[in-house]
Design an enzyme around this catalytic site. Structure first.
Site, PDB file in Angstrom:
ATOM      1  CD  GLN A   1      -2.892  -1.053   2.336  1.00 34.85           C
ATOM      2  OE1 GLN A   1      -3.551  -0.032   2.463  1.00 34.85           O
ATOM      3  NE2 GLN A   1      -3.012  -2.078   3.162  1.00 34.85           N
TER       4      GLN A   1
ATOM      5  CG  ASP B   1       4.278  -8.323 -11.737  1.00 30.49           C
ATOM      6  OD1 ASP B   1       5.427  -7.840 -11.677  1.00 30.49           O
ATOM      7  OD2 ASP B   1       3.619  -8.617 -10.726  1.00 30.49           O
TER       8      ASP B   1
ATOM      9  CE  LYS C   1       0.077 -10.062 -13.484  1.00 28.33           C
ATOM     10  NZ  LYS C   1      -0.055 -10.264 -12.056  1.00 28.33           N
TER      11      LYS C   1
ATOM     12  NE  ARG D   1      -9.038  -7.457 -15.436  1.00 32.73           N
ATOM     13  CZ  ARG D   1      -9.053  -8.596 -14.742  1.00 32.73           C
ATOM     14  NH1 ARG D   1      -9.837  -9.577 -15.104  1.00 32.73           N
ATOM     15  NH2 ARG D   1      -8.271  -8.764 -13.690  1.00 32.73           N
TER      16      ARG D   1
ATOM     17  CB  SER E   1      -3.613 -15.510  -3.275  1.00 33.37           C
ATOM     18  OG  SER E   1      -3.214 -15.074  -4.569  1.00 33.37           O
ATOM     19  N   GLY E   2      -0.717 -16.887  -4.126  1.00 34.14           N
ATOM     20  CA  GLY E   2      -0.099 -17.834  -5.058  1.00 34.14           C
ATOM     21  C   GLY E   2      -0.650 -17.690  -6.472  1.00 34.14           C
TER      22      GLY E   2
END
Ligand code: R5P
Length: 317
Positions: free
Chosen positions: A101, A174, A197, A199, A228-229
């Site tokens: 953050q 990324d 990546k 979208r 989270s993997g």
């Protein structure tokens, strides 16, 4: 080990006792006797049970899960040490929680990494030592000296011992992680690929474009955090679909929350290698394809150099 700022004391919070003990063993120093416990209403109580007057004190505490409790412990230990007249206090925070953050992600959102930096400084810390900060610029959130250590020498040693470097390609999962991955690729003289990546349209799932020809290579994904993997599992799928022989991952901080260990275990990743900056959970320890490298010798050496006013950056030359 020579000390220039009073005798050296190591104080451990509750976040990672195993790492604190290992660092103490490397430094051949005992951990300072201290009580860090809870009252019935879960308030934290700290008592340093040795004289620290005039000492150069290093608090070892990752702000890992439960992040708020471990952060609060760090602040209260610092307050106790300051009131006990420690000469200098260094917060050794191998995993700096809240680092993701680090900017406003939208209107009326906080910059919590800056707030946490303010809290640590205001509690009375004189220096901060951390490892593979999510973004180097977070050092600028502190107005006190901040040493950001790198796990890469430990990872490079392990990669050299366990891989045939002629067929290795380093991959950034990324675009944001390219500098980190490039640094490691340079150290092992390997080519670099990047996963982009995208979208294309709102509501459609992300498309993983692999930039670079990974066919036939053993790919090593490099990142600062596995949480989270999801990032790693999707990246491994994309690399295998593009012809990669095997996929490994070297990640500094194994946050591995929720069902991440199981997700990694059933993924196409041959092995995930993390450091012990965060105390591994039982699920992580038991996962057949997750291995932990110790960061203790590196942190111990950095503490020793800080105490004797020697260069820390030369550890990474
Ligand atoms: C993000 O910028 C970080 O570098 C990691 O890629 C991210 O935190 C990994 O999260 P997860 O494992 O949940 O995909």
């Amino acid at each position: 080990m020579s000390a220039k700022n009073g005798s050296i004391k190591l104080v451990a919070g509750n976040s990672n006792p195993a790492l604190a003990l290992e660092i103490a063993n490397w430094l051949r120093l005992p951990l300072t006797k201290a009580v860090v416990r809870r009252f019935a209403d879960m308030e934290i109580f700290v008592q340093i049970q040795e004289n620290v007057r005039g000492s150069d004190v290093f608090i070892i505490q990752s702000t890992s899960f439960p992040a708020n409790d471990h952060l609060m412990e760090l602040l209260i230990i610092t307050d106790a040490l300051r009131r006990a007249s420690a000469r200098r206090i260094t917060a050794v925070v191998p995993y700096f929680g809240y680092a993701r953050q680090d900017r406003k992600v939208g209107s009326r959102s906080p910059i919590s990494a800056k707030l946490v930096a303010n809290l640590i400084s205001r509690a009375g810390v004189d220096r901060v030592m951390t490892l593979d900060l999510h973004a180097e610029q977070i050092q600028g959130f502190f107005d006190i000296p901040t040493d950001n250590l790198y796990a890469s020498p430990v990872m490079v040693r392990d990669i050299k011992e366990s891989s045939d470097l002629t067929s290795v390609m380093v991959v950034s999962p990324d675009v944001g992680g390219v500098a980190r991955a490039r640094g490691l690729a340079k150290r092992i003289n390997a080519p670099l690929a990047i996963i982009d990546k995208r979208r294309e349209r709102a509501g459609e799932s992300e498309v993983m474009n692999v930039i670079g020809d990974v066919a036939g290579y053993t790919c090593i994904l490099v990142d600062d955090i596995v949480d989270s993997g999801g990032t790693l599992v999707n990246a491994a799928d994309a690399l295998i679909a593009n012809g990669a022989k095997d996929v490994y991952a070297y990640i500094s901080h194994g946050v591995l929350s929720g069902g991440a260990a199981a997700r990694i275990a059933s993924s196409k990743l041959k092995e995930l290698v993390i450091t012990d900056s965060i105390l591994p959970t039982e699920a992580v320890t038991k996962a057949a394809n997750i291995r932990t490298l110790s960061i203790a010798p590196l942190i111990a050496e950095a503490i020793s150099r800080t105490a004797s006013e020697e260069s820390v950056s030369s550890l990474f030359d």
